[in-house]
Design an enzyme around this catalytic site. Sequence first.
Site, PDB file in Angstrom:
ATOM      1  N   CYS A 226       5.008  50.397-110.175  1.00 23.77           N
ATOM      2  CA  CYS A 226       3.667  49.297-109.242  1.00 23.77           C
ATOM      3  C   CYS A 226       3.949  49.453-108.077  1.00 23.77           C
ATOM      4  CB  CYS A 226       3.267  49.037-110.246  1.00 23.77           C
ATOM      5  SG  CYS A 226       1.562  48.590-109.489  1.00 23.77           S
ATOM      6  N   HIS A 246      -1.159  58.530-106.865  1.00 20.05           N
ATOM      7  CA  HIS A 246      -0.371  57.345-107.021  1.00 20.05           C
ATOM      8  C   HIS A 246      -0.782  56.454-107.857  1.00 20.05           C
ATOM      9  CE1 HIS A 246      -1.249  57.416-102.346  1.00 20.05           C
ATOM     10  NE2 HIS A 246      -0.220  58.456-102.670  1.00 20.05           N
ATOM     11  N   CYS A 271      -7.760  53.931-104.001  1.00 19.03           N
ATOM     12  CA  CYS A 271      -7.092  53.188-104.220  1.00 19.03           C
ATOM     13  C   CYS A 271      -5.452  52.281-103.662  1.00 19.03           C
ATOM     14  CB  CYS A 271      -5.770  54.959-103.788  1.00 19.03           C
ATOM     15  SG  CYS A 271      -3.997  54.710-103.755  1.00 19.03           S
ATOM     16  N   CYS A 335     -45.528  51.252-106.407  1.00 23.22           N
ATOM     17  CA  CYS A 335     -44.470  50.728-107.163  1.00 23.22           C
ATOM     18  C   CYS A 335     -45.401  50.994-108.781  1.00 23.22           C
ATOM     19  CB  CYS A 335     -43.904  48.670-107.384  1.00 23.22           C
ATOM     20  SG  CYS A 335     -42.732  48.886-108.735  1.00 23.22           S
ATOM     21  N   CYS A 338     -44.960  47.843-111.640  1.00 21.83           N
ATOM     22  CA  CYS A 338     -46.498  47.091-111.314  1.00 21.83           C
ATOM     23  C   CYS A 338     -47.208  47.624-111.265  1.00 21.83           C
ATOM     24  CB  CYS A 338     -45.568  45.849-110.648  1.00 21.83           C
ATOM     25  SG  CYS A 338     -44.981  45.805-109.444  1.00 21.83           S
ATOM     26  N   CYS A 413     -41.734  20.612 -67.123  1.00 24.61           N
ATOM     27  CA  CYS A 413     -42.156  21.658 -67.850  1.00 24.61           C
ATOM     28  C   CYS A 413     -42.001  22.867 -68.271  1.00 24.61           C
ATOM     29  CB  CYS A 413     -43.486  22.270 -66.965  1.00 24.61           C
ATOM     30  SG  CYS A 413     -43.300  23.034 -65.287  1.00 24.61           S
ATOM     31  N   CYS A 423     -33.273  24.342 -48.410  1.00 22.55           N
ATOM     32  CA  CYS A 423     -32.665  23.972 -49.676  1.00 22.55           C
ATOM     33  C   CYS A 423     -32.327  23.325 -50.818  1.00 22.55           C
ATOM     34  CB  CYS A 423     -32.023  21.767 -48.584  1.00 22.55           C
ATOM     35  SG  CYS A 423     -33.634  21.320 -49.573  1.00 22.55           S
ATOM     36  N   CYS A 431     -46.077  21.369 -62.040  1.00 22.34           N
ATOM     37  CA  CYS A 431     -45.737  19.839 -61.861  1.00 22.34           C
ATOM     38  C   CYS A 431     -45.149  18.868 -60.765  1.00 22.34           C
ATOM     39  CB  CYS A 431     -45.377  19.225 -63.786  1.00 22.34           C
ATOM     40  SG  CYS A 431     -42.993  19.694 -63.278  1.00 22.34           S
ATOM     41  N   CYS A 436     -32.657  19.925 -59.035  1.00 22.42           N
ATOM     42  CA  CYS A 436     -31.348  20.612 -57.793  1.00 22.42           C
ATOM     43  C   CYS A 436     -31.650  21.806 -58.527  1.00 22.42           C
ATOM     44  CB  CYS A 436     -30.382  19.222 -57.613  1.00 22.42           C
ATOM     45  SG  CYS A 436     -28.881  20.603 -57.576  1.00 22.42           S
TER      46      CYS A 436
END
Length: 487
Positions: A226, A246, A271, A335, A338, A413, A423, A431, A436
């Site tokens: 084995c 095998h 296998c 179904c 059901c 916001c 800049c 708002c 920055c």
Amino acid sequence: MENANEQEDELLALSSIYEDEKMFRPADDKRGGKLTLPLQLPQQPFYITLSEKQTTKALNLGSKLKKTDDGTYLCVNHLPPLVLHFQYPKTYPSADPPSFTLLSKWLSTKMLSHLCSQLDDIWLENQGMVIMYSWSEFLINEALPFLKITSPYLLNSHCEKSTSETNTESHQTNPSKMDERTKTEKEKLDSRAIQDVASQELLLKCIIEYDREESKNVFQKSYFMCSVCFNEKPGSDCMRFHDCSHVYCNACLKSYFVIQIKDGNVKSLDCPDPKCGSQATPLQVHTLVGNDLFAQYDRLLLQSSLQSMDDIVYCPRLECQTPVMMEKGSNLGQCPKCHLTFCFFCRMTYHGVSPCRVRKDELQKIRTEYENGDESKKLYLEHRYGKRTIQKALEDFYSEEWLNSNSKKCPSCGTHIQKIDGCNKMTCTKCRTYFCWLCSNILSSSNPYSHYNSPSAPCFNQLFQGMEDNLMDEIEELQNALLAELG
């Protein structure tokens, strides 16, 4: 009295030589017996040439065939044995040979007659001596070479003509000549030779079933290493994969199969060799894991197969989950158990021709499928969700993609703000919050520039960061334009 003693001794010797009862069984009166003699094949595997009809039958019986440009062949390692029934006369062995009949399922009566004749010749060469061992060894080891049977072998090449064929010939040939020829052929056949098969139609099945059974017996009596636990075990404690051959011990494979089934990986019972993809058969799985776990395996395998089918879905009710088949060109699912009516696509209450409702988290997936799909896939998605829904999903995605690439959200916001020039102190148009552009921090409303003037601030001296690069780019563009004008 001397003949009786020699007969008794010979039966004891045969019982000792052929210990397996399948090979030798003495008669109840101790005056004869039955020898079942396996044939030594000229090579293994032995190939049998099949006709188109025989090929279909062999495939239906689950046999492995070899196909070449020359034809289709059945590969076997064992052929049905010869069966020798014998009875001692009182004058054996001093004067007369044993009386016998020789049976085979696949050798023709004509071929068996040749063997019977050869057994008579062996007796004449050894008259006055016990003969059964010499006969049995000849039949086991030399019968096929004596009959000049080699691989590949055409199964029906030596079989007698059927009654229908004989009747056909009788209409085409002079009746008196036909009777004379039939009489001559019968005289050549030995009454001790018997082809023991109900019909030629069953011959191929007999050969296949015998080969399987004998191969199984040989496997169970052999020993194998084995590759999982590296222990040598008898074949009776092992399992062999049919496609790759095998072999692994039952204990290792059972543990492996149990784990895979409990994890739901019912299509991974292959296998253990990482380079091999051979699958275990349901019968092999059942043998190893038992009834309860096999029932779970069978259920999961069916469920997995149904899930891979495009026209099958399960009833949306959790307490039902019955497979439902889709009708072509319709999104209506009903179904059978059901009786729930639902949309085949979205599994929600049936909504007729209206497009399926789409959750926001599904839009990304739908957009990807639509963009990468072929024409038929796009038509399917438009039919399922509606063309307007698909277009809106694409528009929203591209808008969001552009905003993410060209703007930033106001930290107060969330409004998207695009910087065109100037800049890095930004003012939200909605708002009016200062923030920055570089770090997205909210700036002081009374002194927003302190964020860039304080040495301890993260963006110190970076109020105009990025503007210089833009300015240099503009100057370079102007210089290039002037050089182009000057020539």
